[in-house]
Scaffold this motif. Structure first.
Motif, short mmCIF file in Angstrom:
data_model
loop_
_atom_site.label_atom_id
_atom_site.label_comp_id
_atom_site.label_asym_id
_atom_site.label_seq_id
_atom_site.Cartn_x
_atom_site.Cartn_y
_atom_site.Cartn_z
N VAL A 23 0.86 -1.21 0.20
CA VAL A 23 0.15 -0.20 -0.04
C VAL A 23 0.91 1.21 0.10
O VAL A 23 1.67 1.38 0.92
CB VAL A 23 -1.10 -0.05 1.45
N TYR A 24 0.52 1.88 -0.81
CA TYR A 24 1.56 3.18 -1.19
C TYR A 24 0.79 4.53 -0.82
O TYR A 24 -0.53 4.61 -1.28
CB TYR A 24 2.21 3.70 -2.49
N PRO A 25 1.33 5.44 0.09
CA PRO A 25 0.40 6.84 0.45
C PRO A 25 0.38 7.42 -0.94
O PRO A 25 1.03 7.33 -1.83
CB PRO A 25 1.43 7.20 1.41
N ASP A 26 -0.80 8.34 -0.99
CA ASP A 26 -1.19 8.91 -2.21
C ASP A 26 0.28 10.06 -2.58
O ASP A 26 1.02 10.28 -1.89
CB ASP A 26 -2.24 10.02 -2.09
N ILE A 27 0.50 9.94 -3.89
CA ILE A 27 1.55 10.73 -4.41
C ILE A 27 0.95 11.89 -5.37
O ILE A 27 0.13 11.58 -6.35
CB ILE A 27 2.54 10.17 -5.41
N SER A 41 6.14 -1.55 -18.25
CA SER A 41 6.58 -2.57 -17.14
C SER A 41 6.97 -3.95 -18.03
O SER A 41 6.37 -4.21 -18.84
CB SER A 41 5.87 -2.90 -16.02
N GLU A 42 7.88 -4.48 -17.31
CA GLU A 42 8.18 -5.96 -17.97
C GLU A 42 7.20 -6.86 -17.15
O GLU A 42 6.48 -6.45 -16.28
CB GLU A 42 9.77 -6.34 -17.36
N LEU A 43 7.00 -7.95 -17.87
CA LEU A 43 6.01 -8.93 -17.80
C LEU A 43 6.47 -9.11 -16.05
O LEU A 43 7.59 -9.59 -15.83
CB LEU A 43 6.02 -10.05 -18.52
N GLY A 44 5.42 -9.34 -15.52
CA GLY A 44 5.65 -9.62 -13.93
C GLY A 44 5.64 -8.84 -12.90
O GLY A 44 6.03 -8.85 -11.75
N VAL A 45 5.68 -7.31 -13.45
CA VAL A 45 5.79 -6.34 -12.48
C VAL A 45 4.70 -5.83 -11.85
O VAL A 45 3.46 -5.45 -12.44
CB VAL A 45 6.56 -5.18 -13.08
N PRO A 46 4.25 -6.45 -10.58
CA PRO A 46 2.79 -6.13 -10.01
C PRO A 46 2.86 -4.77 -9.36
O PRO A 46 2.97 -4.60 -8.12
CB PRO A 46 2.71 -7.12 -8.88
N TYR A 47 2.80 -3.56 -10.15
CA TYR A 47 2.58 -2.24 -9.65
C TYR A 47 1.40 -1.60 -9.70
O TYR A 47 1.31 -0.39 -9.77
CB TYR A 47 3.85 -1.42 -10.30
N PRO A 48 0.03 -2.12 -9.96
CA PRO A 48 -1.06 -1.55 -9.88
C PRO A 48 -1.25 -0.68 -8.74
O PRO A 48 -1.82 0.58 -8.72
CB PRO A 48 -1.98 -2.51 -9.94
N GLU A 49 -0.90 -1.16 -7.61
CA GLU A 49 -0.94 -0.35 -6.18
C GLU A 49 -0.36 0.83 -6.28
O GLU A 49 -0.61 1.89 -5.73
CB GLU A 49 -0.57 -1.41 -5.06
N PHE A 50 0.87 0.73 -6.75
CA PHE A 50 1.57 2.16 -7.01
C PHE A 50 1.10 3.07 -7.80
O PHE A 50 0.98 4.25 -7.77
CB PHE A 50 3.07 1.77 -7.31
N PHE A 51 0.64 2.49 -8.99
CA PHE A 51 -0.19 3.32 -10.03
C PHE A 51 -1.60 4.15 -9.42
O PHE A 51 -1.75 5.02 -9.37
CB PHE A 51 -0.61 2.53 -11.22
N CYS A 52 -2.15 3.41 -8.54
CA CYS A 52 -3.38 3.97 -7.94
C CYS A 52 -2.96 4.79 -6.70
O CYS A 52 -3.90 5.68 -6.30
CB CYS A 52 -4.23 2.81 -7.36
N SER A 53 -1.92 4.93 -6.46
CA SER A 53 -1.35 6.10 -5.34
C SER A 53 -1.26 7.30 -5.96
O SER A 53 -0.99 8.35 -5.34
CB SER A 53 -0.01 5.38 -4.65
#
Length: 350
Positions: free
Chosen positions: A258-262, A274-286
């Motif tokens: 969980v990332y605080p809002d940016i 992103s390369e395949l396998g990079v789970p960054y949707p949570e970062f994107f949603c921040s």
């Protein structure tokens, strides 16, 4: 004996006659030569009849548009213009804009680069300059010739094996690109702090996290092969960004992070890959980007099962009105985005 003398006298008369004929022929040829030379001297090539101002403008079209540099040597270098004739040399040297962009590479010898680089920037007078250093560690001594001119540097590109060098004050610097090879070992952090006009930065993977910049004043940022953790730290320091492009490198990460809002209140264009396998949707949603208009997603992110839900959550949270959504992935993936966002212009690339 008398007969022999008489024969010689006749021969002399004959030779004198031939000499007179040859002299007359030479005189005729010299006269014709003078006439032809006079015609040549009186002819002016059309390009030489142009005013210096027009020739100067033509010379500026001969080189790439600033800040792109022409080659230091060769037929497409502005140096070649100085070899045509004396007038062209005088005109070319008197145009400071012709010499204000310099690129160092490994194509020509070090000594020639050092000499030409300093000569060009000296000819640029007081104009801001653009410098590209795309060279190996062996060519770094050539940089010493540039030190006195760094305060006039407006665009700077650094791409080589090592960054063991000191950066003087660059009050005019607006555009900075830094990258090094995988084998590079940085002995200290790179510091670019005395750069009040710096707005656009491009960083390679082995520089991110090891460079100090005036982040808060940047309006354009590109990160190549960046880790999510590095990107998060940087983006929390760049509230004025209008343009953002991030190429995430493959990592192992906790998908429940969980990332605080940016807050990126001025962001209008965002390009994420992103390369395949990079789970960054949570970062994107921040990210919170209410001014966002152009969003481009590609690579592993668009193929995550929950990416569409993450994108909907991001748009709702930011309150942005996206007018351009580019999805680069498989064709069937693009079709899913078309159906999920019917009110947004979606462009798909396979």
């Amino acid at each position: 004996m008398l007969a022999s003398l008489e024969a010689d006298r006749c021969r002399i008369l004959n030779l004198e006659s031939q000499i007179l004929e040859l002299q007359q022929a030479i005189l005729t040829l010299e006269t014709e030569q003078d006439v032809v030379q006079s015609r040549l001297d009186g002819y002016k090539y059309p390009v030489l009849t142009l005013p210096n101002e027009i020739i100067s403008e033509i010379f500026l079209w001969f080189i790439p548009s600033y800040p792109s540099p022409p080659p230091l040597a060769g037929s497409t270098s502005p140096t070649s213009l100085t070899h045509v004739c004396r007038r062209w040399r005088e005109i070319a040297i008197a145009i400071p804009q012709l010499w204000r962009a310099v690129e160092f590479t490994d194509i020509i010898p070090l000594e020639q680069q050092e000499h030409l680089g300093a000569l060009w920037i000296d000819r640029s007078k007081l104009f801001p300059v653009s410098v590209r250093l795309c060279t190996s560690v062996g060519s770094l001594p050539a940089l010493s010739a540039l030190v006195p001119y760094m305060p006039r540097c407006e665009h700077l590109t650094l791409s080589f094996d090592t960054l063991r060098m000191e950066y003087s004050s660059m009050p005019l610097l607006r555009d900075l690109s830094v990258d090094v090879k995988r084998t590079c070992s940085l002995s200290a952090r790179l510091v670019f702090q005395d750069t009040p006009k710096l707005r656009r930065v491009v960083l390679g993977s082995f520089v991110i996290g090891r460079i100090d910049l005036p982040w808060a004043q940047l309006t354009s940022l590109s990160l190549n092969q960046a880790f999510v953790s590095e990107s998060e730290i940087i983006l929390r320091q760049t509230p004025r960004l209008v343009y953002l492009a991030v190429d995430f490198i493959m990592i192992s990460s906790d998908s429940d992070s969980v990332y605080p809002d940016i807050l990126l209140l001025d962001l209008q264009t965002c390009l994420l890959h992103s390369e395949l396998g990079v789970p960054y949707p949570e970062f994107f949603c921040s990210l919170v980007a209410p001014s966002l208009r152009r969003l481009e997603l590609s690579g592993g992110f668009v193929e995550e099962d929950d990416c569409i839900d993450s994108l909907k959550s991001f748009i709702s949270k930011s309150g942005c009105e996206i007018s351009h959504l580019l999805i680069a992935g498989q064709y069937d993936v693009g079709e899913a985005y078309l159906q999920a966002f019917p009110s947004i212009p979606v462009f798909c690339e396979g």
